[in-house]
Design a protein around this motif. Structure first.
Motif, PDB file in Angstrom:
ATOM      1  N   VAL A   1       8.576   2.729  -3.037  1.00 16.47           N
ATOM      2  CA  VAL A   1       7.434   1.946  -2.539  1.00 16.47           C
ATOM      3  C   VAL A   1       6.400   2.856  -1.863  1.00 16.47           C
ATOM      4  N   PHE A   2       6.846   3.925  -1.208  1.00 14.39           N
ATOM      5  CA  PHE A   2       5.863   4.846  -0.634  1.00 14.39           C
ATOM      6  C   PHE A   2       5.018   5.443  -1.765  1.00 14.39           C
ATOM      7  N   TYR A   3       5.716   5.730  -2.860  1.00 14.48           N
ATOM      8  CA  TYR A   3       5.039   6.323  -4.008  1.00 14.48           C
ATOM      9  C   TYR A   3       4.070   5.307  -4.645  1.00 14.48           C
ATOM     10  N   ALA A   4       4.614   4.122  -4.965  1.00 12.96           N
ATOM     11  CA  ALA A   4       3.815   3.128  -5.686  1.00 12.96           C
ATOM     12  C   ALA A   4       2.653   2.616  -4.831  1.00 12.96           C
ATOM     13  N   ALA A   5       2.906   2.411  -3.526  1.00 13.90           N
ATOM     14  CA  ALA A   5       1.856   1.838  -2.672  1.00 13.90           C
ATOM     15  C   ALA A   5       0.883   2.916  -2.230  1.00 13.90           C
ATOM     16  N   GLY A   6       1.324   4.173  -2.251  1.00 14.10           N
ATOM     17  CA  GLY A   6       0.500   5.206  -1.646  1.00 14.10           C
ATOM     18  C   GLY A   6      -0.374   5.976  -2.601  1.00 14.10           C
ATOM     19  N   TYR A   7      -0.014   5.968  -3.879  1.00 18.52           N
ATOM     20  CA  TYR A   7      -0.712   6.904  -4.742  1.00 18.52           C
ATOM     21  C   TYR A   7      -1.962   6.302  -5.405  1.00 18.52           C
ATOM     22  N   GLU A   8      -1.788   5.154  -6.053  1.00 15.43           N
ATOM     23  CA  GLU A   8      -2.933   4.605  -6.772  1.00 15.43           C
ATOM     24  C   GLU A   8      -3.996   4.044  -5.806  1.00 15.43           C
ATOM     25  N   THR A   9      -3.537   3.429  -4.711  1.00 19.66           N
ATOM     26  CA  THR A   9      -4.481   2.896  -3.726  1.00 19.66           C
ATOM     27  C   THR A   9      -5.403   4.015  -3.215  1.00 19.66           C
ATOM     28  N   SER A  10      -4.809   5.169  -2.886  1.00 24.02           N
ATOM     29  CA  SER A  10      -5.610   6.261  -2.335  1.00 24.02           C
ATOM     30  C   SER A  10      -6.524   6.864  -3.400  1.00 24.02           C
ATOM     31  N   ALA A  11      -6.007   6.985  -4.626  1.00 28.57           N
ATOM     32  CA  ALA A  11      -6.828   7.572  -5.699  1.00 28.57           C
ATOM     33  C   ALA A  11      -8.050   6.693  -5.969  1.00 28.57           C
ATOM     34  N   THR A  12      -7.837   5.388  -6.025  1.00 30.34           N
ATOM     35  CA  THR A  12      -8.949   4.482  -6.322  1.00 30.34           C
ATOM     36  C   THR A  12      -9.954   4.506  -5.175  1.00 30.34           C
ATOM     37  N   THR A  13      -9.455   4.508  -3.933  1.00 27.81           N
ATOM     38  CA  THR A  13     -10.368   4.537  -2.784  1.00 27.81           C
ATOM     39  C   THR A  13     -11.241   5.789  -2.835  1.00 27.81           C
TER      40      THR A  13
END
Ligand code: HEM
Length: 419
Positions: free
Chosen positions: A244-256
Motif C-alpha cells: 500500500v505504501f507503494y501503490a498509494a505513494g507512487y502514482e499519486t506523487s508522479a501525477t501531482t
C-alpha cells in the motif's frame, strides 16, 4: 453532481445500484470526518481482508486502529529525515538521466512518464530497499511489470457497487493473485537478505522489521473492561503494508508533479520565483540540500499546495456509517452501513471557497490568505484521523524532485501542442 445542486448540504446519488450520500456542506463534512469520526471509521470497501487486503488503506475498525497507531511513528519527521538520502540519491540519478538525453540532442520530453521514473525509484528504495543506479530499460523493467499489475483494472469494485457485499460473501480479493504473489515474494526476499532484522538503511522495510521484533501489535489504550485488539505482525501483513505504501505513494506523487510542471511551464513568472527561492536557499546552506533547507522552500510549498488544490487526485473520499446517524443541521439520516462521499475536486473548484478557481495562484496558500479558510475546504490528503499517512513523505519527495530539477533545467510548454 457537486455543481448541480449548489444550495444543498447533502445529495443522494447512486453508485451503480448502491445509494450513497454526497456531502457538500463543509460543517457537515467536519462533523462526519472529525468530530464524529468514531461512527465513520471505515471506508466501506467490503472484500476479503486477508493477504494484501490487510493493508492500512482497506483495513476496518479495530484492525485499522491497531495498524494506524503502530504505523504513524514510521512517518514522523525524524524517520523521514533518515530516509532523505535515498530520495536525494534518486533525484541525482533523475537529473543525470535527463542530462544524458538532452546532451545527445535537444528534445521534448513527456513529463508524466518522466517523473514516474523518479517516484517509482524513490518509493521502491524507501519501501523495499530496491536500489537502482540508473534508469536503464533493464533496471526499470521489474518495476514497470509491477506497475502494470497493480494498475490494471479488475472491475471488482464496480461489481461490489452493483451487488453490495458480493466480494465479501465470495471471500474475494480486490487484488489479482499475481500481485499478492509478487509482494509476498519480494518481502520474503528482503527479510531473508536482512536476516529478519532491521539494517542501517532506515527505509520502511527496516521500520516494519523493527516493529516485527515485537511480534504482536496492539491498538491505542481502550476503556478498562474492553478487550484489546491484537494483530500479529506476519510477513504477509508486512507485504500488505509495503504494497500500500507503494501503490498509494507512487502514482499519486508522479501525477501531482506532472501537473505541477505543467503549471510551471504555463506560468513562467511562478517558475522564476520558485527558482530564485531554491537558488538563494541553497546558497545559504552552502549548496547542500538538507532536510532543513528543503523545509525552508515556502514558495515551493505553496506551489505544491496550489497544484493539489487544482488537481486533487483521490476522488471521492469516502466513509461508511457504523450507526444510523442524523446529519447535524439537516433532516437527513445516514443509515448504518451506508457510504458517504466527499468531492475534493468539487470543493476546490467552488467559487465560494476559491475565487477564480481556474487560475493557478500559489499565493492562495500564504499564511495570511489561508488563515480564514475552513479546515474542510482543502482536502487533497483527506481530513481527520484517517487522512493520508504519507502526506509528509509525499511533500518531501516533491520538494527534492522539483528543487533538483529547477537547479538544472527550466520547463517550457511543448511547441507541438502550444505552437
Ligand atoms: C501527492 C501524493 C499523495 C496524495 C495526494 C495522497 C492522498 C491520499 C488521500 C486523499 C487519502 C485518503 C484520506 C481520507 O480518506 O481522508 C490517502 C490515504 C492514504 N495514503 Fe496517501 N496520498 C499521497 C501520497 C502517499 C504516500 C507517499 C504514501 C505512503 C508512502 C501514502 C499512503 C497512504 C495510506 C497508507 C493511506 C490510507 C491511510 C488510512 O486509511 O489510515 N500516500 N492518501
Amino acid at each position: 453532481m457537486y455543481d448541480a445542486f449548489p444550495e444543498e448540504k447533502v445529495i443522494g446519488v447512486y453508485r451503480m445500484t448502491t445509494p450513497c450520500l454526497l456531502l457538500r456542506d463543509l460543517d457537515v463534512i467536519k462533523h462526519i470526518m472529525i468530530k464524529d469520526f468514531d461512527s465513520f471509521v471505515d471506508r466501506g470497501v467490503e472484500f476479503s481482508k486477508s493477504g494484501l487486503g490487510m493493508n492500512l488503506f482497506h483495513a476496518d475498525g479495530d484492525t485499522w486502529r491497531v495498524l494506524r497507531n503502530r504505523f504513524t511513528p514510521i512517518f514522523t519527521s525524524g524517520k523521514l529525515k533518515n530516509m532523505l538520502y535515498l530520495m536525494l540519491g534518486r533525484g541525482d540519478i533523475f537529473v543525470n538521466y535527463i542530462n544524458e538525453i538532452c546532451n545527445k540532442r535537444p528534445t521534448e520530453l513527456e513529463t508524466h512518464s518522466l517523473v514516474q521514473k523518479y517516484t517509482l525509484a524513490t518509493i521502491s528504495a524507501c519501501a523495499f530497499g530496491i536500489d537502482l543506479d540508473s534508469f536503464t530499460p533493464e533496471n526499470m523493467k521489474t518495476l514497470e511489470t509491477v506497475d502494470k499489475l497493480i494498475f490494471t483494472s479488475s472491475y471488482a469494485i464496480e461489481l461490489d457497487y452493483m451487488y453490495p457485499g458480493i466480494l465479501k460473501k465470495l471471500n474475494s480479493s480486490l487484488f489479482p493473485k499475481k500481485v499478492t504473489d509478487f509482494f509476498d515474494g519480494l518481502v520474503k526476499t528482503v527479510v531473508k537478505l536482512r536476516d529478519g532484522m532491521p539494517t542501517n538503511r532506515k527505509d520502511f522495510m527496516d521500520l516494519l522489521l523493527e516493529l516485527k521484533q515485537q511480534d504482536k501489535i496492539t491498538g491505542p489504550k481502550k476503556l478498562e473492561n474492553e478487550k484489546e485488539k491484537i494483530v500479529e505482525l506476519t510477513e504477509s501483513l508486512i507485504a500488505a503494508q509495503a504494497f500500500v505504501f507503494y501503490a498509494a505513494g507512487y502514482e499519486t506523487s508522479a501525477t501531482t508533479m506532472s501537473f505541477l510542471l505543467y503549471e510551471l511551464a504555463k506560468n513562467p513568472d511562478v517558475q522564476e520565483k520558485a527558482y530564485e527561492e531554491i537558488d538563494t536557499t541553497l546558497k545559504k546552506y552552502n549548496g547542500e540540500m538538507t532536510y532543513e533547507m528543503l523545509n525552508e522552500l515556502k514558495y515551493l510549498e505553496n506551489i505544491v499546495a496550489e497544484t493539489l488544490r487544482k488537481y486533487p487526485l483521490v476522488e471521492p473520499l469516502q466513509r461508511n456509517a457504523a450507526i444510523d446517524y442524523k446529519i447535524p443541521g439537516t433532516e437527513v439520516t445516514v443509515k448504518k452501513g451506508q457510504t458517504v462521499l466527499i468531492s475534493p475536486f468539487g470543493i476546490h473548484n467552488d467559487e465560494k471557497y476559491y475565487k477564480n478557481p481556474e487560475k493557478f495562484d500559489p499565493e492562495r496558500f500564504n499564511p495570511e490568505n489561508s488563515k480564514e479558510r475552513h479546515p474542510c475546504a482543502y482536502l487533497p490528503f483527506g481530513v481527520g484521523p484517517r487522512n493520508c499517512i504519507g502526506m509528509r513523505f509525499a511533500k518531501l519527495q516533491s520538494h527534492v524532485c522539483i528543487a533538483k530539477l529547477l537547479s538544472n533545467f527550466r520547463v517550457t510548454p511543448s511547441k507541438k501542442i502550444y505552437g
